[in-house]
Motif scaffolding. Structure first.
Motif, mmCIF file in Angstrom:
data_model
loop_
_atom_site.group_PDB
_atom_site.id
_atom_site.type_symbol
_atom_site.label_atom_id
_atom_site.label_comp_id
_atom_site.label_asym_id
_atom_site.label_seq_id
_atom_site.Cartn_x
_atom_site.Cartn_y
_atom_site.Cartn_z
ATOM 1 N N GLY A 333 0.767 -1.239 0.000
ATOM 2 C CA GLY A 333 0.000 0.000 0.000
ATOM 3 C C GLY A 333 0.794 1.283 0.000
ATOM 4 O O GLY A 333 0.234 2.345 0.293
ATOM 5 N N VAL A 334 2.091 1.238 -0.329
ATOM 6 C CA VAL A 334 2.917 2.448 -0.367
ATOM 7 C C VAL A 334 3.065 2.883 -1.824
ATOM 8 O O VAL A 334 3.672 2.170 -2.620
ATOM 9 C CB VAL A 334 4.303 2.214 0.256
ATOM 10 N N PRO A 335 2.528 4.028 -2.224
ATOM 11 C CA PRO A 335 2.636 4.454 -3.624
ATOM 12 C C PRO A 335 3.987 5.092 -3.920
ATOM 13 O O PRO A 335 4.631 5.658 -3.050
ATOM 14 C CB PRO A 335 1.496 5.479 -3.765
ATOM 15 N N TRP A 336 4.390 4.993 -5.184
ATOM 16 C CA TRP A 336 5.604 5.633 -5.686
ATOM 17 C C TRP A 336 5.198 6.609 -6.783
ATOM 18 O O TRP A 336 4.346 6.296 -7.618
ATOM 19 C CB TRP A 336 6.588 4.605 -6.245
ATOM 20 N N SER A 337 5.800 7.779 -6.792
ATOM 21 C CA SER A 337 5.438 8.817 -7.754
ATOM 22 C C SER A 337 6.670 9.242 -8.542
ATOM 23 O O SER A 337 7.773 9.322 -8.006
ATOM 24 C CB SER A 337 4.840 10.029 -7.044
ATOM 25 N N PHE A 338 6.436 9.503 -9.841
ATOM 26 C CA PHE A 338 7.480 10.025 -10.720
ATOM 27 C C PHE A 338 7.023 11.386 -11.218
ATOM 28 O O PHE A 338 5.916 11.532 -11.748
ATOM 29 C CB PHE A 338 7.701 9.092 -11.911
ATOM 30 N N ALA A 339 7.853 12.392 -11.012
ATOM 31 C CA ALA A 339 7.487 13.759 -11.370
ATOM 32 C C ALA A 339 8.661 14.438 -12.046
ATOM 33 O O ALA A 339 9.832 14.128 -11.776
ATOM 34 C CB ALA A 339 7.058 14.551 -10.134
#
Length: 531
Positions: A333-339
């Protein structure tokens, strides 16, 4: 009758040594570690760690074709520095005088494949000799200090070695060279300033001619001389990261070294007795899984024909733990984000080019025909895995749950069972399960937090012309640290509770089977009473 004494046999100097002398209570006397041997073993542990890291880095970089762009030795040294938490700085330029182009940037990424191999090699070489010798708290601290000093000098040598030029790929130089495939109508850097312009040569096209054709030199423009970028390692961040890496490995070793003769204060201390079994179980499951995946992934990739197989094998060697930790964290349940970020400074060259570039016709402006595209920001979470198919969205969490329960069962098996005088357990099974849940929750919370912090990837670049900043670029990949802390607590608690109950059930089945084998009549009487 006289008794003639039998003479004692002399031991040959080449015969096997006798057993160690015994203490008055009958236990074996463990020899102490001499200071000289203590220092030599600490140096050997650091040497083994850096040799293992350098070997994996060389193999991985060779498979991804790094020698075609830079020196393999310097790249491997830079990879070792990055593996302990350092950062790389990039710089390059072209032209001179009035028309000069400069690029400055930095990259921070941790290849956990190199990090993990070095940690395993160091821990094995540091703690393995202590199985046959006894070490007190003072000599153990001196042993750690010698290892820290050797690690400090080794990282300084690697940081000094990792200074080289990185040749840019043709796909990049084509955008910066007049007449290249990605240069647009104006050619070279002119594609960045006004784009295509109009057919008659409007303002944007004029700027393109100015910056694309007046750079001079055989390259024909500013971009013609920009064929490579120098890189170097930031020494300060590398030394701090190396110290943190060494402390983590030593601390984990003090918790999970099960057969080393450590000081009594360490062996009986609360950190080892409470968190030791959970940390040992998690480390065993993680290393076993990674060993299998490393073997299958590397040899499976090498079995593929062509450059793609070598590229896949290099990625497996360098970044398989990064991928595994990201997958496990997403599954719990830990999201990863690319920005990405793209912008120009307010005023100055950036503001002027933005104003003039917008007047260059339909293709004008920064990012025209030859400009730089901006990727869309993305977030990887358990819900987004549904795009890859329901099999992955369901199978991945089930795989992670099985691993978590196995960690809980191993934690219960490695925790001593407290019993009463009659041999019955002192605590009920649910109370034991609650204790294991609390301990494994703390370990998994720390593990996911370290995974998020170590798995973060970031890069930035600043482009300047005539000494004035024109454009800033940035990109980063990161997980949610706060959510990793919370979800690690929840996942560890559930895994510890379920794994403890599973281990108790397995132990009960084994106990009944043992009784039935020793006394078959017990099984017969039990069956008849059941009928």
């Amino acid at each position: 009758m006289t008794h003639t004494p039998v003479p004692a046999l002399k031991r040959s100097p080449h015969s096997s040594p006798s057993r160690p002398p015994l203490r008055p209570d009958g236990s074996a006397r463990i020899p102490d570690v001499t200071p000289r041997r203590n220092a030599v073993e600490a140096l050997a542990a650091v040497l083994a760690a850096f040799a293992a890291m350098f070997t994996v880095a060389v193999l991985g970089l060779y498979f991804v074709d790094a020698p075609s762009t830079t020196s393999l030795g310097s790249a491997a040294a830079a990879t070792v520095c990055l593996a302990v938490g350092g950062s790389a700085e990039l710089s390059g330029g072209a032209g001179g005088g009035f028309l000069s182009l400069g690029i400055e940037g930095s990259v921070r990424a941790v290849p956990l494949g190199v990090t993990l191999v070095g940690a395993v090699a160091f821990g094995f070489a540091f703690f393995r000799p202590l199985r046959r010798r006894r070490v007190a708290a003072g000599p153990l601290a001196a042993r750690a200090l010698v290892a820290a000093g050797a690690c400090f000098l080794s990282l300084l040598a690697c940081a000094h070695w990792a200074r080289e030029a990185l040749r840019l790929p043709e796909s990049v130089t084509d955008r910066l060279t007049p007449g290249g495939s990605g240069a647009g109508a104006s050619g070279g850097l002119g594609g960045l300033f006004g784009g295509a312009g109009d057919a008659e040569g409007g303002l944007g096209s004029g700027l393109g001619d100015l910056f694309g054709g007046m750079g001079g030199g055989s390259g024909g423009g500013l971009g013609g001389g920009l064929t490579d970028i120098g890189f170097r390692i930031d020494t300060g961040s590398t030394l701090l990261g190396g110290l943190a890496w060494l402390l983590v490995v030593l601390g984990l070793g003090l918790l999970i070294a099960r057969r080393a003769n450590l000081p009594t204060a360490v062996m009986t201390g609360r950190p080892r007795t409470m968190a030791g079994p959970a940390a040992s179980a998690t480390t065993t499951v993680a290393l076993s899984l990674l060993a299998v995946l490393f073997t299958l992934g590397t040899f499976g990739s090498l079995a593929l024909a062509g450059d793609k197989g070598l590229m896949a094998a290099g990625i497996v060697l360098l970044a398989l733990p990064n991928l595994l930790l990201a997958v496990v964290s997403v599954a719990v349940g830990v999201p990863w984000s690319f920005a990405t970020q793209t912008g120009s400074p307010a005023g100055g060259m950036g503001g002027m080019l933005g104003m003039l570039g917008g007047m260059g016709g339909a293709g004008g402006g920064l990012g025209g025909a030859g400009g730089l595209g901006t990727p869309k920001d993305r977030t990887l979470s358990l819900a987004s895995l549904g795009e890859a198919g329901p099999a992955l969205q369901v199978g991945l969490p089930l795989f992670v749950v099985a691993g978590l329960v196995l960690c809980g069962a191993l934690t219960a098996s490695r925790t001593p069972l407290r019993v009463k005088r009659d041999g019955t357990p002192l605590e009920s099974r649910y109370r034991r399960a609650s204790t294991h849940a609390i301990r494994l929750a703390g370990v998994w919370s720390a593990l996911l937090l370290l995974a998020v912090l170590a798995g973060k990837i970031s890069g930035s670049a600043a482009i300047s012309i005539m000494g004035m900043s024109m454009m800033n670029l940035g990109a980063h990949l990161a997980g949610n640290a706060g959510l990793a802390l919370v979800m690690g607590l929840l996942a560890g608690a559930v895994a510890g509770f379920a794994g403890s109950l599973t281990h108790d059930a397995y132990r009960s089945v084994r106990a009944r089977a043992f009784v039935n084998r020793r006394d078959p009549s017990h099984y017969v009487s039990s069956s008849q009473s059941a009928k």
